[in-house]
Design a protein around this motif. Structure first.
Motif, short mmCIF file in Angstrom:
data_model
loop_
_atom_site.label_atom_id
_atom_site.label_comp_id
_atom_site.label_asym_id
_atom_site.label_seq_id
_atom_site.Cartn_x
_atom_site.Cartn_y
_atom_site.Cartn_z
N LEU A 10 30.05 44.76 29.28
CA LEU A 10 30.77 43.80 28.95
C LEU A 10 31.19 43.69 30.06
CD1 LEU A 10 32.83 41.63 27.32
CD2 LEU A 10 34.26 43.75 26.70
N SER A 11 31.45 41.77 30.54
CA SER A 11 31.79 41.58 32.01
C SER A 11 33.59 40.67 31.28
CB SER A 11 30.72 40.65 32.45
OG SER A 11 31.64 40.33 33.31
N LEU A 12 34.45 41.09 31.33
CA LEU A 12 36.04 40.64 30.87
C LEU A 12 36.35 39.33 32.16
CD1 LEU A 12 37.95 40.90 28.74
CD2 LEU A 12 38.99 42.22 30.10
N THR A 13 36.45 39.18 31.47
CA THR A 13 36.96 37.64 32.71
C THR A 13 38.32 37.64 32.32
OG1 THR A 13 35.04 36.85 32.91
CG2 THR A 13 36.58 35.23 33.69
N ILE A 14 39.47 37.41 32.69
CA ILE A 14 40.98 36.68 33.00
C ILE A 14 41.11 35.59 33.72
CG2 ILE A 14 41.87 39.26 32.19
CD1 ILE A 14 42.76 39.71 35.03
N THR A 15 42.61 35.52 33.59
CA THR A 15 42.92 34.23 34.41
C THR A 15 43.87 34.48 35.56
OG1 THR A 15 42.04 32.03 32.50
CG2 THR A 15 43.98 31.80 34.37
N GLY A 46 45.74 30.37 38.17
CA GLY A 46 44.62 29.34 37.40
C GLY A 46 42.89 28.98 37.18
N GLU A 47 42.60 29.92 38.45
CA GLU A 47 41.38 30.58 38.49
C GLU A 47 40.65 31.70 37.28
OE1 GLU A 47 38.89 28.37 40.03
OE2 GLU A 47 40.62 27.27 40.26
#
Length: 464
Positions: A327-332, A337-338
């Motif tokens: 699982l490749s988790l992406t957060i801000t 804000g990127e």
């Protein structure tokens, strides 16, 4: 009164009337230039350059008198040099030393060599173990470009009873005098550079001049019952100790390159096998998952990170993890804000599997074989990606060319036997040869190649 006949060195005279041999010592030297002059048929002795700067009792071989020992260290640390030098020795030795007479010459000008068996010569060969003498002598020549045969006389000095050879690494000359063709002595010890003259571990042996009338000089010499008859391959600019041509590989730096590659790869094997992946966790992930992250103590943060990474590793390793997705988790990023990746996994590039430095290894090996004057196809495959042993034809041609270019080395090793022949009164036309087995194609009959012609009496077949 009949005129005395003097040897070229001026130290021996012969009186034809009485048949007497007269040893003059240095009596004639004072009348000539420094170092003496020869009187007789030649009018003078050959010039003998002597290098200045040496003093004491031992002529140093290398600045610390340990050059042969340093060469041995280089040999022991390389995978090519020792085995190829040994191969050269075996190849040039061939079928060993034989004797006989040249009975004729064929249409091509090659010798027709007929072997014989003479009781006196057979006894001498057995007593001296000529096979060992020849092999060890060649080994010394190929390694150090010089060899030190030792002749031993009978008690009445009428015969030479034994021929042997000393290990070149154990030999050092005495300091030569101006105009002296050869130094007076060779000091023999297994303890250089720490050997001490006069102790029980060091032997000093008189030296014969191999260049001029050694038979008569030996008959007149009263210094003892054993003498060193030095042999050497010519080395430009070397007045005393010669330098083997292959030694250039030590000075050029290519030997260091060849040695550094396995050391570097061994270090890679040791350190890289435990690191397969680089896992990078963004610091924002911990604050996103644990809102109170900033208030947690260091030990609690370390425990949380350790637990998370342990779970992550279960997915990455083992049979149970095969075929699983990550699982490749992406957060801000709250600051910009990127979107950012919580985890980044990078596989460590396996430089060993990709053949790192193989080309360097091949080039270093090529330089070593060139320095040794041996075609790699004769010894085996060359290290590297393009490994290949060569065809049968390549080997046959290379081997025959190799043997044909080493006649001088063989003649040099045989030289003392001619001195012994003349000293002991063996037949004057007796000749000594190495049996040189030349490689033939499989379809060539060996029945016509066993005759001793051109000093190369035997041939071994090989596949084409």
């Amino acid at each position: 009164m009949k005129q005395l006949l003097f040897s070229a060195a001026g130290n021996v005279a012969y009186a034809p009337g009485s048949g007497s041999m007269i040893r003059l010592g240095g009596a004639l030297a004072a009348a000539g230039r420094a170092g003496g002059s020869a009187v007789g048929e030649d009018g003078d002795a050959p010039s003998s350059p002597v290098e200045q700067g040496q003093s004491g009792d031992v002529a140093l071989w290398g600045e610390a008198n340990d050059f042969p020992q340093q060469v041995l260290k280089s040999l022991e640390s390389n995978t090519i040099l020792p085995s190829v030098l040994e191969w050269k020795t075996r190849a040039v030795y061939g079928g060993g030393v034989v004797y006989g007479r040249v009975t004729d010459y064929d249409a091509g000008g090659n010798e027709v060599f007929k072997r014989e068996r003479l009781p006196d010569v057979e006894a001498f060969f057995r007593r001296s173990n000529i096979a060992r003498y020849a092999y060890e002598g060649l080994q010394n020549l190929f390694t150090y470009a010089q060899s030190y045969p030792e002749l031993i006389q009978s008690l009445n000095k009428q015969k030479i009873t034994t021929l042997t050879t000393q290990d070149t690494a154990f030999c050092r000359y005495s300091v030569p005098k101006a105009g002296q063709a050869v130094p007076d002595l060779v000091h023999i010890s297994a303890n250089w550079p720490d050997a001490k003259l006069g102790d029980e571990f060091t032997t000093s042996v008189p030296v014969l001049d191999p260049y001029y009338d050694p038979v008569e000089a030996l008959k007149a010499d009263t210094r003892g019952f054993k003498y060193v008859y030095p042999l050497a391959l010519p080395s430009p600019g070397k007045a005393l100790y010669q330098l083997a041509s292959w030694n250039s590989i030590r000075r050029s730096g290519w030997l260091d390159v060849a040695q550094s590659i396995p050391e570097f790869k061994a270090a890679m094997f040791k350190n890289q096998l435990s690191i397969k992946y680089l896992i990078e966790a963004h610091e924002g992930y911990w604050k996103w998952k644990y809102p109170d992250w900033d208030t947690k103590v260091t030990e609690e943060r370390r425990r949380i990170i350790s637990d998370e990474l342990s779970e992550f590793e279960k997915t990455m390793t083992g049979v149970a993890g095969a075929g699983k997705s990550i699982l490749s988790l992406t957060i801000t990023d709250p600051r910009t804000g990127e979107p950012i990746s919580a985890f980044k996994v990078t596989a460590i590039d396996d430089k060993i599997k990709s053949g790192l430095h193989i080309e360097d290894s091949q080039e270093a090996s090529s330089h070593i074989y060139t320095a040794l004057s041996v075609d790699p196809t004769l010894v085996g495959i060359s290290p590297g990606k393009g490994m290949g042993a060569g065809s049968g034809s390549d080997k046959r041609i290379a081997f025959n060319n190799f043997i044909s270019t080493h006649r001088f080395h063989q003649d040099l090793i045989l030289e003392p036997l001619y001195l012994i022949r003349d000293y002991n009164g063996w037949p004057a036309d007796l000749e000594f040869r190495f049996l040189n087995p030349l490689a033939q194609t499989a379809d060539v009959s060996t029945s016509n190649t066993s005759t001793a012609t051109g000093g190369q009496p035997d041939a071994y077949p090989t596949d084409n």
